[in-house]
Design an enzyme around this catalytic site. Structure first.
Site, PDB file in Angstrom:
ATOM      1  CB  SER A 568      -0.904   0.010   1.239  1.00  0.00           C
ATOM      2  OG  SER A 568      -1.739   1.133   1.219  1.00  0.00           O
ATOM      3  CG  LEU A 569       1.432   5.643  -2.171  1.00  0.00           C
ATOM      4  CD1 LEU A 569       2.857   5.392  -2.611  1.00  0.00           C
ATOM      5  CD2 LEU A 569       0.711   6.466  -3.227  1.00  0.00           C
TER       6      LEU A 569
END
Length: 684
Positions: A568-569
């Site tokens: 996930s960013l």
């Protein structure tokens, strides 16, 4: 004179048409930067790649790979999913408009996007593989870049661009609003007096020559050309997991984050660093024409080191001799296609697509099973699938409404339905890989977060009436950035800023318009390599805390099966799922411990919640950059003691669950947990 633009490798779109008063219609003062020297030079470029190995090169890099910029310089290319910005340099009052759909129907289109073959020895394009189609492979849309209003444009790929490849684009200037920049014209028309100038002159000649060979358009109509390579985040993920596997195999007692990152940085480079040249081993093919899965032996090493922890036996229970296909996933972009009815297609992925599998599993449920779910459409997992499976003509109609309707409809369609458009099955994507049984009875409803986080919460809340035995699957949408829905989502939200400020006591950890790096995880953790190193650390932290009956007993009998897929960013957003409770009544079918699911709260709280993981505090502390600010390091040092106590929950949500979410049913669920990040390719 009619002019054209070429971009090689992913591309950027050229802009046809001028805006402004009648006196400005013939203006030709607008141009594009070429030498990456101005604020308008925002697109990927071959000029930012090293001549000797093709990796990215940034002027501020150092030899220390804990420096985010330096770590990013180990990348082989740009994301396969990102939109390419085109920001012309314009005079005041002059705008350069995007080409219209009608212009793309002409014999000579205003923009060409090409996929080029890449010579891995010479590290430059060698030919044109395919001329991509507007409205099918890409669209051109207005961009919100802070330039002259109406001037900035973006080329938005619909499927992911080919990984480990190059692309080019060309555009036609029908109204003469764009001209070649002086720097581009000088390098194009002069052989140069030094090696650098001669190299750039040769690149321009090569790019324009390839474009002419593919389209027949003469080079004197070209006002800009460039190329760049691409790299899939999934390839990097395989490499990083391989590094983790090798570290844990050598020392099965502990997983030292510093040791993992060092091993990853120096010995497990992605893509062509794993396999020099073009001679890669034969890998398992993806279905529906997708690119082959990379690094098959890395996947074997991972399976050997971690056993059923990484490979959920219920998900991938097949004989070793039978290939396990990787399916395709259509990512949900921030903007819908600017062409009425245009829909994204499955994009090349190198990891199994959970949405596709769950969708196909739900499709296999009989009508009587759907009725048994209770409550009609949307009330259970099968109804959840019904709600996602709108006919193409209806989805296309919503897409047109989202693009051309009023602002309210655009927000409603983009925020509430975009994630549903992505859930389209790909051909031969492993149908039945997840079947309804005693553990996964009716499939796996999905919890989304990301760019459409708030709308997804509202929509999914109506469909979360899960029965015991239904296993929630936590998915992260590709390319989520938060704040896209009225500026309310993601780490850029006010709630997230307050949480981070309370956490560290320093504004250096707070994402603002002037300081976006905390959101990107580039200012305080050594996760610049596509944020993948942190995702591995998060994965194993979760495994340690979930591995009953003995913490850290990875792969032992009775331990919880945790299948981590992607990254996930945002910081630690993926495992928003659960607290844990021991349950020693193991079924013969292998159902693990009882898990209490908490409704994912505001996305911005996940990063702070991760710091509460027992045994994970030292990892966070290690991740603070040695070159970071004194107050940033002091803030984390002061908070570190809070990470050492054993909490009752794996992740303790800071945002209370909203009423009416049906938690009583999920609290009684006994099923495995899947922690999922973006399963498409790219930077998230």
């Amino acid at each position: 004179m009619k002019k054209k633009l070429i971009y090689a490798a992913v591309v950027s779109a050229l802009l046809a048409g001028c805006g402004g008063s009648d006196d400005n219609k013939g203006d030709t003062s607008s141009y594009l930067d070429y030498l990456l020297t101005g604020s308008n030079a925002v697109g990927p470029s071959a000029l930012a790649a090293r001549a000797w190995d093709g990796t990215l090169k940034f002027s501020t890099e150092t030899a220390d790979l804990s420096n985010p910029v330096s770590a990013m310089s180990t990348l082989d290319g740009w994301s396969t999913t990102q939109a390419i910005q085109i920001v012309p340099v314009t005079s005041s009052g002059i705008t350069v408009q995007a080409p219209t759909t009608a212009e793309f129907g002409a014999s000579v289109a205003p923009l060409y996007l090409l996929e080029v073959t890449f010579d891995s020895t010479a590290l430059r394009p060698s030919g044109v593989k395919k001329v991509l189609t507007y409205g099918v492979d890409f669209v051109v849309a207005a961009s919100a870049w802070q330039a002259e209003p109406g001037s900035a444009q973006a080329v938005e790929p619909l499927p992911c661009l080919a990984n480990d490849s190059g692309h080019r684009t060309a555009e036609r200037q029908s109204r003469r609003c764009l001209k070649a920049g002086s720097d581009y014209g000088n390098y194009k028309n002069n052989a140069g007096s030094n090696a650098q100038e001669q190299t750039i002159n040769g690149l321009i000649a090569l790019q324009e020559g390839l474009f002419k060979a593919a389209t027949g358009i003469a080079t004197d109509h070209v006002i800009f050309s460039d190329w760049f390579g691409t790299q899939s985040g999934a390839d990097v993920l395989v490499a990083v997991k391989g590094a983790a596997a090798s570290v844990l195999k050598a020392d099965p007692v502990t997983l030292d984050a510093a040791k993992l990152w060092k091993q990853d940085a120096w010995e497990h480079q992605p893509a062509r660093h794993l396999y020099p040249g073009r001679d890669r081993p034969t890998c398992l093919p993806d279905p529906a024409g997708c690119r082959a899965v990379p690094a098959a032996e890395q996947k074997d090493a991972i399976a050997t080191a971690f056993g059923p922890v990484l490979r959920s036996t219920r998900l991938l229970k097949r004989p070793r001799s039978i290939p396990v296909p990787s399916s395709c996933l259509t990512s949900s972009p921030h903007r819908r296609p600017q062409v009425p009815g245009a829909r994204p297609r499955p994009s090349p992925g190198t990891v199994p697509s959970q949405p596709v599998r769950h969708r196909q599993c739900a499709e296999g449920v009989t009508r009587s099973d759907r009725r048994a779910g209770g409550g009609g459409r949307g009330s259970g997992p099968a109804g959840d699938a019904d709600c996602r499976s709108d006919p193409p003509e209806r989805a296309a109609g919503r897409g047109e409404q989202a693009d051309w309707g009023d602002a309210h409809l655009r927000r409603q369609a983009a925020g509430r339905r975009a994630e549903h458009w992505s859930l389209q099955p790909a051909a031969d994507a492993g149908r039945g890989a997840i079947r309804a049984d005693a553990c996964l009875r009716q499939g796996c409803p999905q919890h989304h977060h990301g760019c459409h986080h708030l709308s997804a919460r509202r929509d999914l809340g109506q469909r979360e009436r899960l029965r015991p035995g239904a296993g929630p699957d936590l998915e992260d949408l590709c390319r989520h950035a938060g704040g896209q829905e009225g500026g309310a989502g993601g780490d850029r939200s006010s709630a997230a800023r307050r949480a981070w400020l309370r956490l560290s006591g320093s504004m250096d950890t707070v994402t603002t318009s002037d300081n976006p790096t905390p959101y990107l995880n580039l200012s305080y953790l050594t996760v610049a390599r596509d944020n993948l190193k942190q995702s591995v650390a998060i994965c194993w932290a979760c495994v340690w805390r979930l591995a009953w009956p003995t913490p850290r007993a990875i792969g032992t009998a009775g331990s919880l099966k945790v299948h981590f897929l992607g990254h996930s960013l945002g910081a630690s957003r993926v495992p928003t799922c659960c607290g844990r409770q021991p349950d020693h009544r193991q079924r013969a079918s292998g159902c693990p411990v009882q898990v209490r699911y908490r409704w994912p709260g505001h996305a911005g709280s996940h990063s702070a919640a991760a710091a509460e993981l027992a045994d994970f505090g030292p990892t966070i502390k290690m991740g603070v950059l040695t070159s970071g600010s004194a107050e940033l390091k002091a803030g984390f040092t002061a908070y570190a003691p809070n990470c050492t106590d054993g909490g009752a929950y794996l992740l303790r949500q800071r945002v209370p669950a909203e009423p009416g979410r049906g938690h009583s049913a999920t609290a009684a669920t006994r099923c495995r947990v899947q922690l999922c990040g973006p399963v498409g390719a790219g930077f998230g």
